[in-house]
Design a protein around this motif. Sequence first.
Motif, mmCIF file in Angstrom:
data_model
loop_
_atom_site.group_PDB
_atom_site.id
_atom_site.type_symbol
_atom_site.label_atom_id
_atom_site.label_comp_id
_atom_site.label_asym_id
_atom_site.label_seq_id
_atom_site.Cartn_x
_atom_site.Cartn_y
_atom_site.Cartn_z
ATOM 1 N N ALA A 165 0.829 -1.201 0.000
ATOM 2 C CA ALA A 165 0.000 0.000 0.000
ATOM 3 C C ALA A 165 0.869 1.259 0.000
ATOM 4 O O ALA A 165 0.618 2.199 -0.774
ATOM 5 C CB ALA A 165 -0.933 -0.001 1.203
ATOM 6 N N ASP A 166 1.903 1.283 0.831
ATOM 7 C CA ASP A 166 2.787 2.449 0.908
ATOM 8 C C ASP A 166 3.520 2.684 -0.403
ATOM 9 O O ASP A 166 3.698 3.830 -0.824
ATOM 10 C CB ASP A 166 3.806 2.287 2.034
ATOM 11 C CG ASP A 166 3.184 2.368 3.419
ATOM 12 O OD1 ASP A 166 2.015 2.805 3.530
ATOM 13 O OD2 ASP A 166 3.869 1.980 4.390
ATOM 14 N N ALA A 167 3.959 1.620 -1.060
ATOM 15 C CA ALA A 167 4.697 1.750 -2.317
ATOM 16 C C ALA A 167 3.840 2.360 -3.416
ATOM 17 O O ALA A 167 4.360 3.007 -4.326
ATOM 18 C CB ALA A 167 5.229 0.391 -2.763
ATOM 19 N N LEU A 168 2.536 2.181 -3.318
ATOM 20 C CA LEU A 168 1.620 2.692 -4.347
ATOM 21 C C LEU A 168 0.885 3.956 -3.919
ATOM 22 O O LEU A 168 0.150 4.538 -4.710
ATOM 23 C CB LEU A 168 0.592 1.617 -4.699
ATOM 24 C CG LEU A 168 1.161 0.332 -5.294
ATOM 25 C CD1 LEU A 168 0.081 -0.724 -5.408
ATOM 26 C CD2 LEU A 168 1.810 0.610 -6.634
ATOM 27 N N ALA A 169 1.088 4.400 -2.677
ATOM 28 C CA ALA A 169 0.285 5.492 -2.107
ATOM 29 C C ALA A 169 0.394 6.796 -2.879
ATOM 30 O O ALA A 169 -0.614 7.456 -3.117
ATOM 31 C CB ALA A 169 0.665 5.710 -0.648
ATOM 32 N N GLU A 170 1.603 7.174 -3.272
ATOM 33 C CA GLU A 170 1.774 8.478 -3.909
ATOM 34 C C GLU A 170 1.013 8.581 -5.227
ATOM 35 O O GLU A 170 0.318 9.554 -5.478
ATOM 36 C CB GLU A 170 3.262 8.757 -4.145
ATOM 37 C CG GLU A 170 3.507 10.178 -4.606
ATOM 38 C CD GLU A 170 4.983 10.501 -4.684
ATOM 39 O OE1 GLU A 170 5.370 11.136 -5.674
ATOM 40 O OE2 GLU A 170 5.733 10.113 -3.763
ATOM 41 N N ARG A 171 1.110 7.552 -6.050
ATOM 42 C CA ARG A 171 0.431 7.654 -7.342
ATOM 43 C C ARG A 171 -1.026 7.222 -7.303
ATOM 44 O O ARG A 171 -1.796 7.547 -8.193
ATOM 45 C CB ARG A 171 1.194 6.914 -8.434
ATOM 46 C CG ARG A 171 1.265 5.447 -8.312
ATOM 47 C CD ARG A 171 2.143 4.891 -9.451
ATOM 48 N NE ARG A 171 2.428 3.511 -9.219
ATOM 49 C CZ ARG A 171 2.076 2.542 -10.050
ATOM 50 N NH1 ARG A 171 1.468 2.818 -11.171
ATOM 51 N NH2 ARG A 171 2.391 1.302 -9.764
ATOM 52 N N SER A 172 -1.433 6.483 -6.251
ATOM 53 C CA SER A 172 -2.811 5.997 -6.199
ATOM 54 C C SER A 172 -3.714 6.845 -5.316
ATOM 55 O O SER A 172 -4.931 6.819 -5.477
ATOM 56 C CB SER A 172 -2.836 4.560 -5.684
ATOM 57 O OG SER A 172 -2.530 4.528 -4.303
ATOM 58 N N GLY A 173 -3.127 7.533 -4.335
ATOM 59 C CA GLY A 173 -3.931 8.264 -3.373
ATOM 60 C C GLY A 173 -4.543 7.359 -2.317
ATOM 61 O O GLY A 173 -5.358 7.791 -1.514
ATOM 62 N N ARG A 174 -4.137 6.092 -2.318
ATOM 63 C CA ARG A 174 -4.643 5.125 -1.342
ATOM 64 C C ARG A 174 -3.471 4.606 -0.526
ATOM 65 O O ARG A 174 -2.386 4.445 -1.047
ATOM 66 C CB ARG A 174 -5.316 3.953 -2.050
ATOM 67 C CG ARG A 174 -6.555 4.320 -2.819
ATOM 68 C CD ARG A 174 -7.012 3.141 -3.677
ATOM 69 N NE ARG A 174 -8.244 3.408 -4.383
ATOM 70 C CZ ARG A 174 -8.319 4.020 -5.550
ATOM 71 N NH1 ARG A 174 -7.235 4.434 -6.149
ATOM 72 N NH2 ARG A 174 -9.474 4.222 -6.126
ATOM 73 N N ALA A 175 -3.719 4.275 0.742
ATOM 74 C CA ALA A 175 -2.646 3.730 1.589
ATOM 75 C C ALA A 175 -3.238 2.796 2.632
ATOM 76 O O ALA A 175 -3.039 2.971 3.818
ATOM 77 C CB ALA A 175 -1.865 4.858 2.255
ATOM 78 N N SER A 176 -3.951 1.779 2.184
ATOM 79 C CA SER A 176 -4.642 0.891 3.109
ATOM 80 C C SER A 176 -4.154 -0.549 2.969
ATOM 81 O O SER A 176 -4.368 -1.184 1.933
ATOM 82 C CB SER A 176 -6.151 0.944 2.843
ATOM 83 O OG SER A 176 -6.820 -0.090 3.535
ATOM 84 N N ALA A 177 -3.503 -1.035 4.026
ATOM 85 C CA ALA A 177 -3.069 -2.435 4.040
ATOM 86 C C ALA A 177 -4.285 -3.358 3.930
ATOM 87 O O ALA A 177 -4.230 -4.391 3.263
ATOM 88 C CB ALA A 177 -2.296 -2.728 5.324
ATOM 89 N N ARG A 178 -5.368 -2.983 4.564
ATOM 90 C CA ARG A 178 -6.588 -3.798 4.519
ATOM 91 C C ARG A 178 -7.115 -3.913 3.087
ATOM 92 O O ARG A 178 -7.538 -4.988 2.653
ATOM 93 C CB ARG A 178 -7.657 -3.203 5.432
ATOM 94 C CG ARG A 178 -8.859 -4.096 5.605
ATOM 95 C CD ARG A 178 -9.831 -3.498 6.624
ATOM 96 N NE ARG A 178 -9.191 -3.222 7.882
ATOM 97 C CZ ARG A 178 -9.210 -4.038 8.937
ATOM 98 N NH1 ARG A 178 -9.840 -5.184 8.857
ATOM 99 N NH2 ARG A 178 -8.621 -3.713 10.050
ATOM 100 N N SER B 102 11.514 -4.119 -1.267
ATOM 101 C CA SER B 102 10.731 -2.973 -1.727
ATOM 102 C C SER B 102 11.221 -2.610 -3.119
ATOM 103 O O SER B 102 12.381 -2.867 -3.462
ATOM 104 C CB SER B 102 10.862 -1.784 -0.778
ATOM 105 O OG SER B 102 12.195 -1.326 -0.748
ATOM 106 N N PRO B 103 10.352 -2.039 -3.933
ATOM 107 C CA PRO B 103 10.759 -1.648 -5.286
ATOM 108 C C PRO B 103 11.930 -0.684 -5.211
ATOM 109 O O PRO B 103 11.941 0.232 -4.398
ATOM 110 C CB PRO B 103 9.529 -0.937 -5.850
ATOM 111 C CG PRO B 103 8.391 -1.377 -4.994
ATOM 112 C CD PRO B 103 8.983 -1.677 -3.642
ATOM 113 N N GLY B 104 12.940 -0.947 -6.005
ATOM 114 C CA GLY B 104 14.114 -0.077 -6.018
ATOM 115 C C GLY B 104 15.147 -0.418 -4.967
ATOM 116 O O GLY B 104 16.198 0.214 -4.906
ATOM 117 N N SER B 105 14.888 -1.433 -4.124
ATOM 118 C CA SER B 105 15.872 -1.806 -3.111
ATOM 119 C C SER B 105 17.013 -2.575 -3.749
ATOM 120 O O SER B 105 16.918 -3.059 -4.857
ATOM 121 C CB SER B 105 15.222 -2.639 -1.998
ATOM 122 O OG SER B 105 14.743 -3.866 -2.503
#
Length: 109
Positions: free
Chosen positions: A29-42, A99-102
């Motif tokens: 969720a965190d990895a996609l939060a900036e471009r999606s506007g969503r940040a929900s693990a659930r 994580s992406p980019g790690s």
Amino acid sequence: MTPDEYVEAVLDLVERIPPGRVMSYGAVADALAERSGRASARLVGNIMARHGGAVPWHRVVNSAGRLPPGHEREARARLRAEGTPLRGVGVDMTAASWSPGSAGAGEGT
């Protein structure tokens, strides 16, 4: 990003998790939060439960390293076969988190 696009983004990211590594629902969720506007693990968990059968679903665990509920035995077997570091009844998150980019990811965000 529409709900359908978010589902596709989650599944695309899970596809990129290398064998032997994992991400938590929250990390996805965190990895996609900036471009999606969503940040929900659930929400990520719900997407994986409904649509995750065609991707390496076993590489997404909770933040403590617990395996997907109801699929623990199969997930453990798949993770073990990939050489994922395990600890107790789950994954060793310190050793296995990706994580992406790690380092060793082979691709950027």
